[in-house]
Write an enzyme that holds these catalytic residues in place. Sequence first.
Site, mmCIF file in Angstrom:
data_model
loop_
_atom_site.group_PDB
_atom_site.id
_atom_site.type_symbol
_atom_site.label_atom_id
_atom_site.label_comp_id
_atom_site.label_asym_id
_atom_site.label_seq_id
_atom_site.Cartn_x
_atom_site.Cartn_y
_atom_site.Cartn_z
ATOM 1 N N ARG A 1 0.872 -1.178 0.000
ATOM 2 C CA ARG A 1 0.000 0.000 0.000
ATOM 3 C C ARG A 1 0.909 1.228 0.000
ATOM 4 N NH1 ARG A 1 -2.094 -3.487 4.077
ATOM 5 N NH2 ARG A 1 -4.202 -4.248 3.619
ATOM 6 N N LYS B 1 -2.162 -2.310 7.924
ATOM 7 C CA LYS B 1 -3.344 -1.820 8.619
ATOM 8 C C LYS B 1 -3.475 -2.467 9.990
ATOM 9 C CE LYS B 1 -6.275 -0.568 4.689
ATOM 10 N NZ LYS B 1 -7.560 -0.830 3.998
ATOM 11 N N HIS C 1 -2.015 2.530 -5.886
ATOM 12 C CA HIS C 1 -2.724 1.285 -5.576
ATOM 13 C C HIS C 1 -2.812 0.375 -6.800
ATOM 14 C CE1 HIS C 1 -4.500 -0.269 -1.960
ATOM 15 N NE2 HIS C 1 -5.514 -0.794 -2.635
ATOM 16 N N ARG D 1 -0.238 -2.258 -6.642
ATOM 17 C CA ARG D 1 -0.617 -3.358 -5.743
ATOM 18 C C ARG D 1 -1.587 -4.313 -6.459
ATOM 19 N NH1 ARG D 1 -1.123 -4.680 -0.178
ATOM 20 N NH2 ARG D 1 -3.259 -5.082 0.562
ATOM 21 N N HIS E 1 -4.156 -9.174 3.551
ATOM 22 C CA HIS E 1 -5.613 -9.156 3.682
ATOM 23 C C HIS E 1 -6.033 -10.013 4.867
ATOM 24 C CE1 HIS E 1 -6.341 -8.123 -0.852
ATOM 25 N NE2 HIS E 1 -6.086 -7.051 -0.116
ATOM 26 N N TYR F 1 -9.226 -10.891 -7.295
ATOM 27 C CA TYR F 1 -8.201 -11.158 -8.303
ATOM 28 C C TYR F 1 -8.480 -12.442 -9.070
ATOM 29 C CZ TYR F 1 -6.004 -7.363 -5.890
ATOM 30 O OH TYR F 1 -5.770 -6.130 -5.321
#
Length: 309
Positions: A149, A173, A245, A248, A271, A280
Amino acid sequence: MSWPIAQRGFLNYLRLEKSLSANSLEAYAADVAKLQRYAETSLAGKSPVGITLDDVRGFLVMLNDIGIAPTSQARIISGLKSFYGYLLLEKEVKTDPLELIDTPRIGRHLPDVLSVQEMEDLLGAIDLSKPEGTRNRAMLEMLYSCGLRVSELVDVRISCLHAQEGFLRVVGKGNKERLVPIGSTALQWMGYYREQTRNHQVIKPGQEDFLFLNRRGSKLSRMMVFNIIREQVQKLGIQKQISPHTFRHSFATHLVEAGADLRAVQELLGHANISTTQVYTRLDFQHLSKAYDAAHPRAKRAAGSKEKK
């Protein structure tokens, strides 16, 4: 008309004509200020009356890239539509640059990705004759190689880099840590950057551990990364909406297309939920579907029969 004059008139209009509360006025002012900052940093200081539809689209890409939630984006769009409604009323503008802008949908969408060749072209087009050239190349190579990110990229610390072992410790995150491998090409360019540029900089106190620095010796901002990529995209004439992004998304898509296990991709991206990574597989299905249509004899026959009708 300058930004301060336009904003002052807008807020007076809201206060006197619409009788809005102080909190509402503050929110509207913040929405306009965000577009003003974008105009000053990315649009060569355009005035509010010079903003175009394409400028607004670029602004929205930036908002999405720096992590502004769709709900917040919708509120900002609403505020800016009110702002340009006021400018239309005052005959300061002839058209509303947000007229064709829809409120963002709350939900998943298939992101734009760069093909492998487009990525190669973009990275190869970086001007290495400029002082910041090797930094930009190393930075974008790492962004693509590690699937970071943009917030993770600007926070990369030298103490988290294990070049000999070929991996990077990333704080993502929720302050969750993960280990991601770094490709040999990214490591090579990072070495060039440190030897040719970073080791010769005067670094501000407290910034010594950050890997990527600006000319003043401080860590890069997310907006600066966005602008660097935007400049490269414009140079190549790529028509897709490209942001940090996108690197990514391209990282994950290229892995899935090459047969990488989805659980592994989930770990690399950081994730929390596999369902987030499954977007994806849909991108990969589109890729497979095109390959099928182009190569399978039955697909070709079906396409030919449709043309005869």
